[in-house]
Design an enzyme around this catalytic site. Structure first.
Site, short mmCIF file in Angstrom:
data_model
loop_
_atom_site.label_atom_id
_atom_site.label_comp_id
_atom_site.label_asym_id
_atom_site.label_seq_id
_atom_site.Cartn_x
_atom_site.Cartn_y
_atom_site.Cartn_z
N GLN A 61 0.82 -1.22 0.00
CA GLN A 61 0.00 0.00 0.00
C GLN A 61 0.85 1.28 0.00
O GLN A 61 0.51 2.26 -0.66
CB GLN A 61 -1.01 0.01 1.14
N LEU A 62 1.99 1.25 0.69
CA LEU A 62 2.83 2.46 0.69
C LEU A 62 3.53 2.61 -0.67
O LEU A 62 3.60 3.70 -1.22
CB LEU A 62 3.85 2.41 1.84
N TYR A 101 7.67 -7.66 5.94
CA TYR A 101 6.73 -8.72 6.33
C TYR A 101 5.77 -8.04 7.30
O TYR A 101 6.15 -7.69 8.42
CB TYR A 101 7.48 -9.86 7.01
N ASP A 135 5.38 1.92 14.99
CA ASP A 135 5.08 2.19 16.40
C ASP A 135 5.10 0.90 17.24
O ASP A 135 5.17 0.96 18.46
CB ASP A 135 3.69 2.85 16.52
N TYR A 144 6.81 -9.32 15.12
CA TYR A 144 6.88 -8.25 14.09
C TYR A 144 7.61 -7.03 14.66
O TYR A 144 8.55 -6.52 14.05
CB TYR A 144 5.45 -7.89 13.65
N TRP A 199 -0.40 2.74 12.05
CA TRP A 199 -1.80 2.63 11.63
C TRP A 199 -1.98 3.09 10.18
O TRP A 199 -2.85 3.92 9.87
CB TRP A 199 -2.69 3.46 12.55
N1 LIG Z 1 0.59 -1.34 7.60
C1 LIG Z 1 0.74 -0.63 8.72
O1 LIG Z 1 -0.21 -0.37 9.48
C2 LIG Z 1 2.11 -0.10 9.08
C3 LIG Z 1 2.25 0.64 10.25
C4 LIG Z 1 3.52 1.15 10.57
C5 LIG Z 1 4.59 0.90 9.74
N2 LIG Z 1 4.42 0.14 8.62
C6 LIG Z 1 5.59 -0.12 7.77
O2 LIG Z 1 5.39 0.58 6.56
C7 LIG Z 1 6.05 -0.13 5.49
C8 LIG Z 1 5.08 -0.33 4.34
O3 LIG Z 1 3.98 -1.11 4.81
P1 LIG Z 1 2.77 -1.51 3.88
O4 LIG Z 1 1.54 -1.44 4.72
O5 LIG Z 1 2.84 -0.80 2.57
O6 LIG Z 1 3.12 -3.06 3.65
P2 LIG Z 1 2.54 -4.07 2.59
O7 LIG Z 1 1.31 -3.50 1.95
O8 LIG Z 1 2.47 -5.40 3.26
O9 LIG Z 1 3.69 -4.10 1.48
C9 LIG Z 1 4.92 -4.72 1.71
C10 LIG Z 1 5.48 -5.12 0.37
O10 LIG Z 1 6.77 -5.71 0.59
C11 LIG Z 1 6.90 -6.83 -0.29
N3 LIG Z 1 7.87 -7.79 0.20
C12 LIG Z 1 7.75 -8.63 1.27
N4 LIG Z 1 8.82 -9.42 1.36
C13 LIG Z 1 9.65 -9.08 0.33
C14 LIG Z 1 10.91 -9.56 -0.13
N5 LIG Z 1 11.54 -10.56 0.50
N6 LIG Z 1 11.46 -9.01 -1.23
C15 LIG Z 1 10.83 -8.01 -1.88
N7 LIG Z 1 9.63 -7.52 -1.52
C16 LIG Z 1 9.04 -8.05 -0.42
C17 LIG Z 1 5.50 -7.42 -0.28
O11 LIG Z 1 5.35 -8.30 -1.39
P3 LIG Z 1 4.35 -9.56 -1.23
O12 LIG Z 1 2.99 -8.97 -1.04
O13 LIG Z 1 4.57 -10.29 -2.50
O14 LIG Z 1 4.81 -10.29 0.00
C18 LIG Z 1 4.63 -6.17 -0.37
O15 LIG Z 1 4.42 -5.77 -1.70
C19 LIG Z 1 6.60 -1.40 6.11
O16 LIG Z 1 7.94 -1.20 6.47
C20 LIG Z 1 5.79 -1.56 7.39
O17 LIG Z 1 6.48 -2.28 8.38
C21 LIG Z 1 3.21 -0.36 8.26
#
Ligand SMILES: NC(=O)c1ccc[n+]([C@@H]2O[C@H](COP(=O)([O-])OP(=O)(O)OC[C@H]3O[C@@H](n4cnc5c(N)ncnc54)[C@H](OP(=O)(O)O)[C@@H]3O)[C@@H](O)[C@H]2O)c1
Length: 291
Positions: free
Chosen positions: A15-16, A66, A107, A130, A154
């Site tokens: 999503q990001l 992840y 967070d 995580y 979030w």
């Molecule tokens: N979501 C939240 O509420 C939240 C809150 C705070 C911080 N964050 C942080 O914000 C960042 C972005 O989060 P997001 O919500 O956009 O996450 P997301 O939607 O789960 O996207 C993560 C992406 O990383 C890819 N990925 C996973 N393992 C990989 C690998 N080994 N090699 C290459 N690509 C890989 C995934 O591909 P696949 O789908 O194919 O696995 C997915 O496209 C992350 O660092 C997360 O920890 C998220």
């Protein structure tokens, strides 16, 4: 650096990552490359080294992670490989290949025992696998003059499955939905975070890159219940939102009860103006209504 700044975004299908893609136009002279798992599995160290031997960037934004917080409890090896070892490798390469690394953290590195917003210097005490893996990723970038870590929280967007899209689906399908009211934090619209990071890059190019840990969420605080209530009511859905306690909705991974992040540093150092969470929610609902 050349006039056209070269940026790589990993985790492009998340999503990001998708929010970066829709946000990049018109921000600055740049070329942005987006990669995800199918292009390069970042846990394959040899492939990653080879990739950076053949591609040059000024900035790498690491959105790959992840993020299945509950699955992570039973999938520790993969969680640490993606969330801790990948940033460590990218950090090492940022020094060898002279790029600035912008890495996203969470967070969930905090215990949630505080009652005042967490600062970048507050003690981390993650409750989940995580959170522990993300904290280890941060630690690997500590003292790296080429690395900037942004803790957010979030995260939601119009893309894929997240709290907003889940609530909209439940709101349309159910008469009532129960949501926890005793976890407090700040929602963050992924587009706002993407814009903030592009602005940081702009400032870094025009002025100075300041490394280290920074906090970014939307302004304001609420509970998940408050957030759900606003989503349902702003959307005009006839679904009742019922507040429940975390003890009534047990999940494999523990979440912090309070994870409000103090954003003073990012506002001061990078001069960012941050939207209030309800304004951003209204924006994304408008986006969804017109697509
Ligand atoms: N979501 C939240 O509420 C939240 C809150 C705070 C911080 N964050 C942080 O914000 C960042 C972005 O989060 P997001 O919500 O956009 O996450 P997301 O939607 O789960 O996207 C993560 C992406 O990383 C890819 N990925 C996973 N393992 C990989 C690998 N080994 N090699 C290459 N690509 C890989 C995934 O591909 P696949 O789908 O194919 O696995 C997915 O496209 C992350 O660092 C997360 O920890 C998220």
């Amino acid at each position: 650096m050349t006039d056209a700044i070269k940026i790589l975004v990993t985790g492009a299908n998340g999503q990001l990552g998708k929010s970066f893609k829709k946000t990049e136009e018109g921000l600055m002279p740049h070329s942005c490359k987006y990669i995800d798992m199918a292009d390069l599995n970042l846990t394959r160290t040899g492939d990653v080294r080879h990739y950076f031997d053949h591609h040059q960037f000024d900035f790498v934004i690491n959105c790959a992670a992840y993020t299945r917080v509950d699955d992570a409890e039973h999938d520790q090896a993969e969680t640490f490989a993606v969330n801790a070892e990948v940033p460590a490798l990218l950090g090492e390469l940022s020094r060898k290949r002279f790029f600035k690394l912008i890495h996203i953290s969470t967070d969930y590195v905090f215990s949630g025992n505080s009652s005042i917003p967490y600062k970048e210097t507050s003690k981390a005490f993650p409750l989940s696998i995580y959170g522990k893996s993300k904290h280890e990723g941060e630690m690997a970038l500590r003292n790296n003059e080429n690395a900037l870590v942004i803790r957010s929280a979030w995260l939601y967007s119009e893309f894929g499955s997240n709290f907003l899209t889940t609530m909209l689906t439940l709101g349309r399908e159910k008469k009532e939905v129960s949501v926890v009211c005793d976890q407090i934090g700040s929602p963050t619209y992924a587009t706002d975070l993407a814009k903030a990071i592009f602005n940081i890059i702009k400032t870094s190019v025009q002025n100075k890159f300041i490394p280290g840990i920074f906090h970014y969420t939307n302004e304001g605080i609420c509970s998940w219940f408050d957030f759900a209530w606003e989503i349902i009511n702003m959307s005009g859905l006839p679904c009742k939102v019922i507040p429940i306690a975390t003890s009534q909705y047990l999940l494999p991974a523990r979440r912090p009860a309070y994870s409000v992040l103090d954003k003073s540093r990012i506002k001061k150092v990078y001069g960012l103006e941050i939207p209030y969470w309800k304004e951003s929610l209204r924006c994304v609902l408008n986006v969804l209504a017109t697509t």
